[in-house]
Design a protein around this motif. Structure first.
Motif, PDB file in Angstrom:
ATOM      1  N   ARG A  79       0.385  -0.981   0.061  1.00 53.49           N
ATOM      2  CA  ARG A  79       0.194   0.123   0.356  1.00 53.49           C
ATOM      3  C   ARG A  79       0.586   1.220  -0.073  1.00 53.49           C
ATOM      4  NH1 ARG A  79      -4.137  -1.567  -2.081  1.00 53.49           N
ATOM      5  NH2 ARG A  79      -4.749   0.632  -2.114  1.00 53.49           N
ATOM      6  N   GLN A  80       2.391   0.862  -0.283  1.00 47.30           N
ATOM      7  CA  GLN A  80       3.027   2.690  -0.744  1.00 47.30           C
ATOM      8  C   GLN A  80       3.387   1.791  -1.908  1.00 47.30           C
ATOM      9  OE1 GLN A  80       3.656   5.365   2.002  1.00 47.30           O
ATOM     10  NE2 GLN A  80       4.818   5.795  -0.267  1.00 47.30           N
ATOM     11  N   THR A  81       3.776   3.227  -3.544  1.00 43.44           N
ATOM     12  CA  THR A  81       4.861   3.437  -3.999  1.00 43.44           C
ATOM     13  C   THR A  81       6.066   3.269  -3.038  1.00 43.44           C
ATOM     14  OG1 THR A  81       2.571   4.081  -4.937  1.00 43.44           O
ATOM     15  CG2 THR A  81       5.339   4.051  -5.845  1.00 43.44           C
ATOM     16  N   SER A  82       7.107   2.568  -3.949  1.00 42.71           N
ATOM     17  CA  SER A  82       8.869   2.065  -4.178  1.00 42.71           C
ATOM     18  C   SER A  82       8.654   2.885  -5.602  1.00 42.71           C
ATOM     19  CB  SER A  82       9.103   0.864  -3.407  1.00 42.71           C
ATOM     20  OG  SER A  82       8.617   1.502  -1.712  1.00 42.71           O
TER      21      SER A  82
ATOM     22  N   VAL B 158       4.317  -4.956  18.447  1.00 41.59           N
ATOM     23  CA  VAL B 158       4.471  -6.068  17.373  1.00 41.59           C
ATOM     24  C   VAL B 158       2.266  -6.041  16.818  1.00 41.59           C
ATOM     25  CG1 VAL B 158       4.924  -7.806  15.867  1.00 41.59           C
ATOM     26  CG2 VAL B 158       6.581  -6.004  17.590  1.00 41.59           C
ATOM     27  N   ALA B 159       2.550  -5.659  15.578  1.00 40.90           N
ATOM     28  CA  ALA B 159       0.962  -5.679  15.486  1.00 40.90           C
ATOM     29  C   ALA B 159       0.993  -7.489  14.384  1.00 40.90           C
ATOM     30  CB  ALA B 159       0.140  -4.554  14.484  1.00 40.90           C
ATOM     31  N   LEU B 160       0.366  -8.687  15.253  1.00 38.23           N
ATOM     32  CA  LEU B 160       0.645  -9.548  14.303  1.00 38.23           C
ATOM     33  C   LEU B 160      -0.734 -10.487  13.743  1.00 38.23           C
ATOM     34  CD1 LEU B 160       2.190 -12.287  13.622  1.00 38.23           C
ATOM     35  CD2 LEU B 160       1.733 -13.463  15.408  1.00 38.23           C
ATOM     36  N   GLY B 161      -0.925  -9.870  12.416  1.00 39.94           N
ATOM     37  CA  GLY B 161      -1.900 -10.190  11.841  1.00 39.94           C
ATOM     38  C   GLY B 161      -2.091 -10.697  10.715  1.00 39.94           C
ATOM     39  N   ASP B 162      -2.885 -10.924   9.984  1.00 38.70           N
ATOM     40  CA  ASP B 162      -3.381 -11.318   8.687  1.00 38.70           C
ATOM     41  C   ASP B 162      -3.744 -10.056   7.375  1.00 38.70           C
ATOM     42  OD1 ASP B 162      -6.297  -9.976   9.015  1.00 38.70           O
ATOM     43  OD2 ASP B 162      -6.987 -12.401   9.855  1.00 38.70           O
ATOM     44  N   SER B 163      -4.701  -9.972   6.985  1.00 37.50           N
ATOM     45  CA  SER B 163      -4.578  -8.938   5.378  1.00 37.50           C
ATOM     46  C   SER B 163      -5.771  -7.622   6.310  1.00 37.50           C
ATOM     47  CB  SER B 163      -5.765  -9.042   4.218  1.00 37.50           C
ATOM     48  OG  SER B 163      -7.099  -9.605   4.588  1.00 37.50           O
ATOM     49  N   ILE B 164      -5.879  -8.135   7.939  1.00 41.89           N
ATOM     50  CA  ILE B 164      -6.907  -7.003   8.249  1.00 41.89           C
ATOM     51  C   ILE B 164      -6.119  -5.861   8.467  1.00 41.89           C
ATOM     52  CG2 ILE B 164      -8.575  -6.129   9.901  1.00 41.89           C
ATOM     53  CD1 ILE B 164     -10.228  -8.600   9.167  1.00 41.89           C
ATOM     54  N   THR B 165      -4.659  -6.595   9.683  1.00 43.80           N
ATOM     55  CA  THR B 165      -3.891  -5.435   9.772  1.00 43.80           C
ATOM     56  C   THR B 165      -2.961  -5.321   9.190  1.00 43.80           C
ATOM     57  OG1 THR B 165      -4.079  -7.222  12.159  1.00 43.80           O
ATOM     58  CG2 THR B 165      -1.762  -6.299  11.453  1.00 43.80           C
ATOM     59  N   ASP B 166      -2.494  -5.954   7.527  1.00 48.37           N
ATOM     60  CA  ASP B 166      -1.708  -5.795   7.099  1.00 48.37           C
ATOM     61  C   ASP B 166      -1.843  -4.343   6.109  1.00 48.37           C
ATOM     62  OD1 ASP B 166      -0.043  -5.616   5.045  1.00 48.37           O
ATOM     63  OD2 ASP B 166      -0.448  -7.562   3.606  1.00 48.37           O
ATOM     64  N   GLY B 167      -3.945  -4.060   5.966  1.00 49.97           N
ATOM     65  CA  GLY B 167      -3.510  -2.703   5.921  1.00 49.97           C
ATOM     66  C   GLY B 167      -4.404  -2.695   4.401  1.00 49.97           C
ATOM     67  N   ILE B 168      -4.786  -3.908   3.543  1.00 45.99           N
ATOM     68  CA  ILE B 168      -4.852  -4.527   2.209  1.00 45.99           C
ATOM     69  C   ILE B 168      -5.698  -3.379   1.511  1.00 45.99           C
ATOM     70  CG2 ILE B 168      -7.052  -6.502   2.556  1.00 45.99           C
ATOM     71  CD1 ILE B 168      -5.419  -7.661  -0.154  1.00 45.99           C
ATOM     72  N   SER B 169      -7.202  -2.629   1.802  1.00 46.61           N
ATOM     73  CA  SER B 169      -7.920  -2.220   1.567  1.00 46.61           C
ATOM     74  C   SER B 169      -7.700  -0.897   1.869  1.00 46.61           C
ATOM     75  CB  SER B 169      -9.178  -2.650   2.129  1.00 46.61           C
ATOM     76  OG  SER B 169      -9.191  -3.462   3.383  1.00 46.61           O
ATOM     77  N   SER B 170      -6.352  -0.034   2.713  1.00 51.66           N
ATOM     78  CA  SER B 170      -6.597   1.034   2.636  1.00 51.66           C
ATOM     79  C   SER B 170      -5.601   1.636   1.749  1.00 51.66           C
ATOM     80  CB  SER B 170      -5.612   1.341   3.994  1.00 51.66           C
ATOM     81  OG  SER B 170      -4.707   0.845   4.049  1.00 51.66           O
TER      82      SER B 170
ATOM     83  N   GLU C 151      -4.438   3.413  -0.676  1.00 55.63           N
ATOM     84  CA  GLU C 151      -2.039   3.723  -0.779  1.00 55.63           C
ATOM     85  C   GLU C 151      -1.205   5.158  -0.709  1.00 55.63           C
ATOM     86  OE1 GLU C 151       0.558   1.815  -4.335  1.00 55.63           O
ATOM     87  OE2 GLU C 151      -1.609   1.934  -4.292  1.00 55.63           O
ATOM     88  N   GLY C 152      -0.936   5.065   0.048  1.00 58.43           N
ATOM     89  CA  GLY C 152       0.580   5.519   0.786  1.00 58.43           C
ATOM     90  C   GLY C 152      -0.026   6.339   1.523  1.00 58.43           C
ATOM     91  N   ALA C 153      -1.216   6.161   2.245  1.00 63.23           N
ATOM     92  CA  ALA C 153      -1.565   6.963   3.330  1.00 63.23           C
ATOM     93  C   ALA C 153      -1.291   6.807   4.662  1.00 63.23           C
ATOM     94  CB  ALA C 153      -3.127   7.472   2.555  1.00 63.23           C
ATOM     95  N   ASN C 154      -0.547   5.748   4.934  1.00 59.19           N
ATOM     96  CA  ASN C 154      -0.539   5.248   5.772  1.00 59.19           C
ATOM     97  C   ASN C 154      -1.605   5.195   7.047  1.00 59.19           C
ATOM     98  OD1 ASN C 154       2.476   4.922   5.490  1.00 59.19           O
ATOM     99  ND2 ASN C 154       2.920   7.077   5.470  1.00 59.19           N
TER     100      ASN C 154
END
Length: 442
Positions: free
Chosen positions: A187-190, A231-243, A245-248
């Motif tokens: 969710r971040q452009t490199s 530490v946040a240990l999780g799945d896509s909801i922790t990964d923020g897959i739908s947040s 992009e580039g906004a943290n």
């Protein structure tokens, strides 16, 4: 940096010899160098803009991402002859920093001949802020060779890193190590450039973009701004897959914002960096295709192996339900969560757990799977699993249809939260629940 011309040839020969010897040494010892802790800042190698080094403080995690596999399409060439410039975001600041590079999924040794660290000139920009670019060294050498399946941690670089800022981690590899170890849902452009441009400050050569984080898996800072890491240990909801992009706007990002704001206001809250070890598709019990190793298998790597860990927040279990071709056993999932807690307690780490959020209306929903979710949540709420509980289910569910997400908290797929939903998850965490510790088991 000015050099006397008369000694340039001799100096170049000496440096080349040191680099060559260091590369040979690191081919067999990168794993040891990668895990050795350091309590002080080493002098930066040939600093482009020297900073006053700090010698006290604690190492804490300010950012992390869990490696999930080898990047598709890189099996043959890797990133040979290219510079990768990752953009990562700090949760806390420090007077110095170190970087972890991973070759976990490579099939050949990863040779890094140039690597740098800098503060970004602006959000989402490949340009470096003036005076912040530093060369990274590994055991004093600018070259490191990381064997397949291993990682390496850089020496400490003396550079002030502000909290809540973008940081550039640039890596040049002249040869291929096979598949590039990466985190796909950044969710971040490199950025990427053809050729060796790690010390470029303009960002101009970085004409390539990437939605992934490559090679870099952790950024730690040294200083007195934080006392530990959550530490946040999780799945896509922790990964923020739908947040966005580039906004943290993942919930761990918002949690970091809350901790900083409360601390600056003088509140009695933990002074922690926050690192996100979410993997989309991740499960408690089973390894998953595209979901990385199970929570049980990656706990050592992604939680216990992070710097200064005091607390872990675990949000896992939804994929055990949704990705299981048969009906998941709720007792087995709960037992797996208890095992995670026991292993964290053995290291003196406090464990906060979350209930599983609704997925009514999602393509994987069924009444039987909903019953499994309810059984797991009941066990979590009963208090026999975690040291403290955050009720993510109650936070996001629709009061008129508790099996489903409240519409404004739904990204649209009936499973993943919207940006507002992620914010609500972070706000549901009582910061007091992050306090405290447990005695380590000998």
């Amino acid at each position: 940096m000015t050099r006397h011309r008369g000694g340039y040839a001799l100096l170049s020969a000496i440096v080349a010899l040191i680099v060559a010897l260091s590369a040979a040494i690191y081919a067999g010892a990168a794993a040891d160098a990668g895990t050795a802790g350091r309590d002080t800042l080493a002098a930066p190698y040939a600093p482009l803009d020297p900073a006053e080094p700090a010698s006290t403080g604690d190492w804490v995690g300010t950012w992390a991402a869990a490696p999930t596999g080898g990047e598709p399409g890189t099996e043959a060439l890797g990133t040979a002859g290219r510079t990768v410039r990752n953009i990562v975001h700090t949760s806390v600041g420090g007077a110095g920093a170190r970087v972890t590079l991973s070759n976990l999924y490579g099939t050949h040794p990863l040779t890094v001949t140039h690597a740098t660290l800098a503060v970004a000139a602006a959000d989402d920009s490949p340009a470096a802020a003036a005076g912040t670019l530093r060369r990274l060294t590994f055991g004093g050498a600018t070259t490191v060779v990381v064997p397949p399946g291993e990682q390496a941690v850089s020496d400490a670089a003396a550079v002030p890193l502000p909290a809540d800022s973008d940081v550039l981690v640039s890596v040049y590899t002249p040869t291929s190590a096979g598949p590039v170890t990466y985190h796909p849902h950044a969710r971040q452009t490199s950025y990427a450039a053809d050729g060796q441009y790690t010390e470029d400050v303009t960002g101009t050569p970085y004409t390539g973009t990437s939605p992934y984080w490559r090679y870099v898996t952790a950024l730690d800072v040294l200083g007195d701004e934080a006392d530990g890491t959550v530490v946040a240990l999780g799945d896509s909801i922790t990964d923020g897959i739908s947040s966005a992009e580039g906004a943290n706007r993942r919930w761990p990002d918002v949690l970091a914002d809350r901790l900083r704001t409360a601390d600056r206001a003088g509140a009695d809250v933990p002074r922690y960096g926050v690192v996100n070890e979410g993997i989309s598709g991740n499960q408690v019990l089973a390894d998953g295709r595209g979901g990385g190793p199970s929570g049980l298998r990656r706990l050592d790597r992604d939680v216990l192996g992070r710097a200064g860990v005091k607390v872990v927040v675990i949000d896992l279990g939804v994929n055990d339900i949704l990705r299981n071709q048969r009906l998941a056993d709720p007792d087995a999932v709960v037992a797996g969560l208890r095992t995670l807690v026991e292993r964290a307690h053995a290291r003196g780490i406090r464990v906060v757990g979350t209930t599983l959020t609704p997925f009514g209306g999602h393509r994987g929903y069924s009444a039987a799977r909903e019953a499994v979710r309810q059984r797991i949540n009941e066990a979590i709420r009963d208090g026999g699993v975690f040291d403290a509980v955050v009720d993510f289910d109650r936070t996001l569910r629709d009061p008129y249809d508790p099996r489903s997400l409240r519409p404004e908290y739904d990204s649209g797929d009936r499973l993943h939260p919207s940006d507002l939903g992620y914010r609500k998850l972070a706000e549901a965490i009582d910061l007091e629940k992050l306090k405290g510790s447990v005695p380590a088991t000998l």
